[in-house]
Design a protein around this motif. Sequence first.
Motif, PDB file in Angstrom:
ATOM      1  N   UNK A   1       0.630   0.267   5.575  1.00  0.00           N
ATOM      2  CA  UNK A   1       0.351  -1.141   5.878  1.00  0.00           C
ATOM      3  C   UNK A   1       1.046  -2.013   4.839  1.00  0.00           C
ATOM      4  N   UNK A   2       1.919  -2.900   5.290  1.00  0.00           N
ATOM      5  CA  UNK A   2       2.649  -3.796   4.400  1.00  0.00           C
ATOM      6  C   UNK A   2       2.359  -5.235   4.779  1.00  0.00           C
ATOM      7  N   UNK A   3       1.984  -6.047   3.777  1.00  0.00           N
ATOM      8  CA  UNK A   3       1.655  -7.455   4.016  1.00  0.00           C
ATOM      9  C   UNK A   3       2.412  -8.340   3.031  1.00  0.00           C
ATOM     10  N   UNK A   4       2.943  -9.427   3.556  1.00  0.00           N
ATOM     11  CA  UNK A   4       3.604 -10.439   2.726  1.00  0.00           C
ATOM     12  C   UNK A   4       2.637 -11.592   2.525  1.00  0.00           C
ATOM     13  N   UNK A   5       2.299 -11.897   1.270  1.00  0.00           N
ATOM     14  CA  UNK A   5       1.398 -13.005   0.979  1.00  0.00           C
ATOM     15  C   UNK A   5       2.137 -14.071   0.199  1.00  0.00           C
ATOM     16  N   UNK A   6       1.753 -15.310   0.428  1.00  0.00           N
ATOM     17  CA  UNK A   6       2.382 -16.396  -0.313  1.00  0.00           C
ATOM     18  C   UNK A   6       1.708 -16.561  -1.676  1.00  0.00           C
ATOM     19  N   UNK A   7       2.115 -17.573  -2.429  1.00  0.00           N
ATOM     20  CA  UNK A   7       1.594 -17.762  -3.784  1.00  0.00           C
ATOM     21  C   UNK A   7       0.106 -18.063  -3.797  1.00  0.00           C
ATOM     22  N   UNK A   8      -0.448 -18.496  -2.674  1.00  0.00           N
ATOM     23  CA  UNK A   8      -1.886 -18.770  -2.584  1.00  0.00           C
ATOM     24  C   UNK A   8      -2.674 -17.565  -2.073  1.00  0.00           C
ATOM     25  N   UNK A   9      -1.985 -16.448  -1.851  1.00  0.00           N
ATOM     26  CA  UNK A   9      -2.668 -15.247  -1.377  1.00  0.00           C
ATOM     27  C   UNK A   9      -2.844 -15.163   0.115  1.00  0.00           C
ATOM     28  N   UNK A  10      -2.266 -16.095   0.867  1.00  0.00           N
ATOM     29  CA  UNK A  10      -2.379 -16.104   2.325  1.00  0.00           C
ATOM     30  C   UNK A  10      -1.340 -15.160   2.923  1.00  0.00           C
ATOM     31  N   UNK A  11      -1.773 -14.279   3.823  1.00  0.00           N
ATOM     32  CA  UNK A  11      -0.855 -13.359   4.482  1.00  0.00           C
ATOM     33  C   UNK A  11      -0.003 -14.132   5.485  1.00  0.00           C
ATOM     34  N   UNK A  12       1.311 -14.045   5.331  1.00  0.00           N
ATOM     35  CA  UNK A  12       2.210 -14.768   6.229  1.00  0.00           C
ATOM     36  C   UNK A  12       2.948 -13.815   7.169  1.00  0.00           C
ATOM     37  N   UNK A  13       2.928 -12.509   6.858  1.00  0.00           N
ATOM     38  CA  UNK A  13       3.536 -11.516   7.747  1.00  0.00           C
ATOM     39  C   UNK A  13       2.976 -10.143   7.378  1.00  0.00           C
ATOM     40  N   UNK A  14       2.907  -9.240   8.392  1.00  0.00           N
ATOM     41  CA  UNK A  14       2.404  -7.900   8.092  1.00  0.00           C
ATOM     42  C   UNK A  14       2.945  -6.919   9.117  1.00  0.00           C
ATOM     43  N   UNK A  15       2.875  -5.637   8.733  1.00  0.00           N
ATOM     44  CA  UNK A  15       3.339  -4.580   9.617  1.00  0.00           C
ATOM     45  C   UNK A  15       2.550  -3.314   9.314  1.00  0.00           C
ATOM     46  N   UNK A  16       2.224  -2.554  10.366  1.00  0.00           N
ATOM     47  CA  UNK A  16       1.473  -1.311  10.201  1.00  0.00           C
ATOM     48  C   UNK A  16       2.126  -0.223  11.036  1.00  0.00           C
ATOM     49  N   UNK A  17       2.219   0.980  10.430  1.00  0.00           N
ATOM     50  CA  UNK A  17       2.800   2.110  11.154  1.00  0.00           C
ATOM     51  C   UNK A  17       2.094   3.384  10.730  1.00  0.00           C
ATOM     52  N   UNK A  18       2.150   4.393  11.606  1.00  0.00           N
ATOM     53  CA  UNK A  18       1.516   5.676  11.327  1.00  0.00           C
ATOM     54  C   UNK A  18       2.573   6.777  11.334  1.00  0.00           C
ATOM     55  N   UNK A  19       2.482   7.709  10.372  1.00  0.00           N
ATOM     56  CA  UNK A  19       3.409   8.833  10.323  1.00  0.00           C
ATOM     57  C   UNK A  19       2.722  10.047   9.726  1.00  0.00           C
ATOM     58  N   UNK A  20       3.321  11.191   9.936  1.00  0.00           N
ATOM     59  CA  UNK A  20       2.811  12.446   9.390  1.00  0.00           C
ATOM     60  C   UNK A  20       3.752  12.910   8.284  1.00  0.00           C
ATOM     61  N   UNK A  21       3.168  13.229   7.132  1.00  0.00           N
ATOM     62  CA  UNK A  21       3.954  13.691   5.988  1.00  0.00           C
ATOM     63  C   UNK A  21       3.661  15.175   5.807  1.00  0.00           C
ATOM     64  N   UNK A  22       4.672  16.057   5.961  1.00  0.00           N
ATOM     65  CA  UNK A  22       4.442  17.501   5.813  1.00  0.00           C
ATOM     66  C   UNK A  22       4.013  17.867   4.395  1.00  0.00           C
ATOM     67  N   UNK A  23       3.390  19.008   4.247  1.00  0.00           N
ATOM     68  CA  UNK A  23       2.955  19.498   2.937  1.00  0.00           C
ATOM     69  C   UNK A  23       4.161  19.718   2.031  1.00  0.00           C
ATOM     70  N   UNK A  24       3.971  19.345   0.776  1.00  0.00           N
ATOM     71  CA  UNK A  24       5.008  19.523  -0.258  1.00  0.00           C
ATOM     72  C   UNK A  24       6.350  18.909   0.157  1.00  0.00           C
ATOM     73  N   UNK A  25       6.292  17.787   0.833  1.00  0.00           N
ATOM     74  CA  UNK A  25       7.514  17.129   1.300  1.00  0.00           C
ATOM     75  C   UNK A  25       7.521  15.654   0.899  1.00  0.00           C
ATOM     76  N   UNK A  26       8.720  15.085   0.959  1.00  0.00           N
ATOM     77  CA  UNK A  26       8.896  13.654   0.750  1.00  0.00           C
ATOM     78  C   UNK A  26       9.383  13.028   2.041  1.00  0.00           C
ATOM     79  N   UNK A  27       8.924  11.832   2.307  1.00  0.00           N
ATOM     80  CA  UNK A  27       9.333  11.125   3.524  1.00  0.00           C
ATOM     81  C   UNK A  27       9.818   9.732   3.165  1.00  0.00           C
TER      82      UNK A  27
END
Length: 893
Positions: A228-254
């Motif tokens: 989950x990634x959110x962009x907030x302005x200087x006042x802490x208000x969220x102005x944009x966001x994005x959410x995604x789901x993925x599977x990370x294998x064991x002992x791996x980097x993604x």
Amino acid sequence: MKYTCRHLITLLIPCVLLGASTSYAQNKPAKLISLNDQWKFSKDQVAGQAPSPNLSWGNFSIPHSWNTTDVMDDEPGYYRGTGWYKRKLKLDASLKSKEVFLAFNGVNQETEVYVNGKLAGTHIGGYTRFVIPLRGFLNYKDDEVQVKVTNRFNEDIAPLTADFTFFGGIYRNVELMVTEPVHFSKNDHGNSSGVYLTTPEVSKEMASVKAKILIENASAKEIKVQVHTALTNADGVVVAKSTATLTVPAHQKSTFEQDLKNIKSPQLWSPENPYLYRVITQLIDVKTKTVLDQVSNPLGFRWFKFDAEKGFFLNGEPVKLIGASRHQDYKGMGNAVPDALQIRDVELLKKMGGNFLRVSHYPQDPQILEACDRLGILASVEIPVVNTITESAAFTENCKNMQVEMIRQNFNRPSVVIWAYMNEILLRPKFTDDKPRQAVYFKHIVTLAQTLDSLTRKEDPSRYTMIANHGSFDSYHKIGLTKIPMIVGWNLYSGWYSGNIEDFGKFLDRHHQELTDKPMLVTEYGADADPRIRSFSPVRFDKSVEYAIRFNQVYLNDIIKRPFVSGAMVWNLADFNSETRAETMPHINNKGLLTLGREPKDIYLLYQAYLLKKPFLKIASGTWKIRTGVADSSKSFATQPVQVTTNQKTAELFVNGQSLGVKDAVNHVCSWEVPFVNGLNQLKVTSAAYSDELDVDFTLQPFEFSDRQVPFKEMNVLLGAKRFYIDNTTHQIWMPDQPYQKGSWGYIGGESFKGTNNRMSYGSDKNIMETDNDPVYQTQQVGIKQFKLDVPDGEYELSLYFAELIGGVTKEALAYNLDNNHQKEIVRQRIFNVSINGESFLENLNLAADYGYTTAVKKSTRITVQGGKGITLDFKTIEGMPVLNALGLRKIY
């Protein structure tokens, strides 16, 4: 243009201190914990894989350097060897399920980290962050970390030579990081954020953000996570966001990318409005809904370009980049400088009106660029490939790794617009007596430059690349180094190291005419300014503040009036340590606008007058609060100049309540000839509603000793000099000499000392041993016959100052002196007698044989003057020519 910024790890839970260990409460892991305290240190000449037995360990805190004192003594060289650090870690057993890392922000320059006696990791290079994973080395009971550090010379590691000191030690903060097994990458070439941000689209109307995210799964099971990634302005208000789901294998980097689009009417980042958004990225376990990791990165929306004809543009508007370069050391600390003082440097640059910082000649503490982001200072950063290279595969690989570490660790910094990778690389060319071999060496330099430039453009296509060259245009152009980087930087010292001050503008015009498609920056310029030295007739190499003011006025004027000059960085923001230098302030390069302890010099005030937009008015001689001088004829005052720096058109000066008139500002300086009286003189300058005040304590010397209006008390005279010197320790003022005038004082016979090279036209630049007052001894009258003082009868203390300036250990001439025609010193025997009023005082004085070369010698005596004879010093030659460096006289009664 794309945008970039750097990570900021969020501090979650503070640690609990137990004795000499760090302990963690169960189920309360910390994300980032300072480990600066409770270290032990010892030097170790053996440099083995473990500390030598029977070492003497001392208790120290980080940041620490073992060179804070030996770089300032009169012994040539400083400790370049091995040191060991050790510290206990008491970690709770609950951390066995976590990932634990040690992060070092700066260790110079080769490091081996041992945990419980086993090698956990190594690092090469003294100026970038590195991270050591500890899992597999810990017992979670009574762990000990040992760190072996060496700052020895290694031909495969840059820098090889440079005009700064290679301080050894763990000189930046050390941190412990604890994470869940699944986390954002903590060790991507020292970047512990795992998130890289760019802005594919930026305009006043619309912006977008792309986040490249690195995730690691150190566990034995694959895991499904939500990012989950959110962009907030200087006042802490969220102005944009994005959410995604993925599977990370064991002992791996993604690696995963997320886009934040359609950000309307973004606030743009600029020096005037350094508006920062935040990008908060969370890693969430889909099954348990637990937040596994979170990082926060600053983001500034801006776009920029460098144009070879029109200069620099930010957000579509032309901006002249004016600022400074910076070294990281501080008075009494070496490179081991606390965060608050690091930040203060950037604040002082902003207060000066600067909008650019050249981070030179190496990446610096993360606090520096964080402050640039926050305060609105644009920046360039470079790796320490300085003066020369080694033609080895290992040297190239180390340089490449330094470049990647620098870029990735500072990728997310809106302030950074340039990556650089070489500085004055042809200043000390090898194989000068073998031109075919030198040609091969030059090809290796070009190949390294092409390799680093290509690597940089691949790592970060959004920023510019740069090489900073010294002022030998033909040398760099001939071998092709002016063609490789996107920007050419020039380090120019016309009127200091070489040529005349008027040559500076001609050099700029030549670049513009011959490199028509290449944007340029003046990456260095400056003149030494010892704040203790003042002059009413400043000349090159006298080290006076007044010469430095004139020098910078010429340079600033030439830079500002040429649109094709994108900007310029004065050398340097502050004085810095250079152990091999001598000159008036040994071991210090004092071209800084600030002293090594960050006190402003008059040139700093000049830059405020040039750059600040709000009204500015300051008496430039504010550091010259105690003065002396000879009365004008029989008058009871001495006329001396006073300068005021201002961005106003005119100013009026008052002295002791009396106006000296209104003066026009010429190149941001107003000047008056001030009649100083004996004692306190109150100065006040006004312009419109603005004013500044200064009290000057003036010691008036009588024009003739018989003048009862100006009674004589004390005088200190520099022979062979046209400069004043202020001893801040004793509050003594030394003034220039003069030829003898009847009824007054002065020398008879001889001439001012000149050095043994055409460059040093003023006195000597050698380090004078056994004194901190080198300028007292660096000038002298050679071949002097007499020195007379027509003082009235009384009791006096007379002091004579000597130093043999020719001979001694021959040091390598500074490579920076481009027109240095250094001649071999001809050492001749010098033996002479000194008598006072016909009575022998010093017989067969042989300074070199009796005291040593370039060594301070002071001889004092008391004299009873009677019969109106005054004081006459006679210098009689036995062999060679007599000399006198300085003289002091004090009336007792």
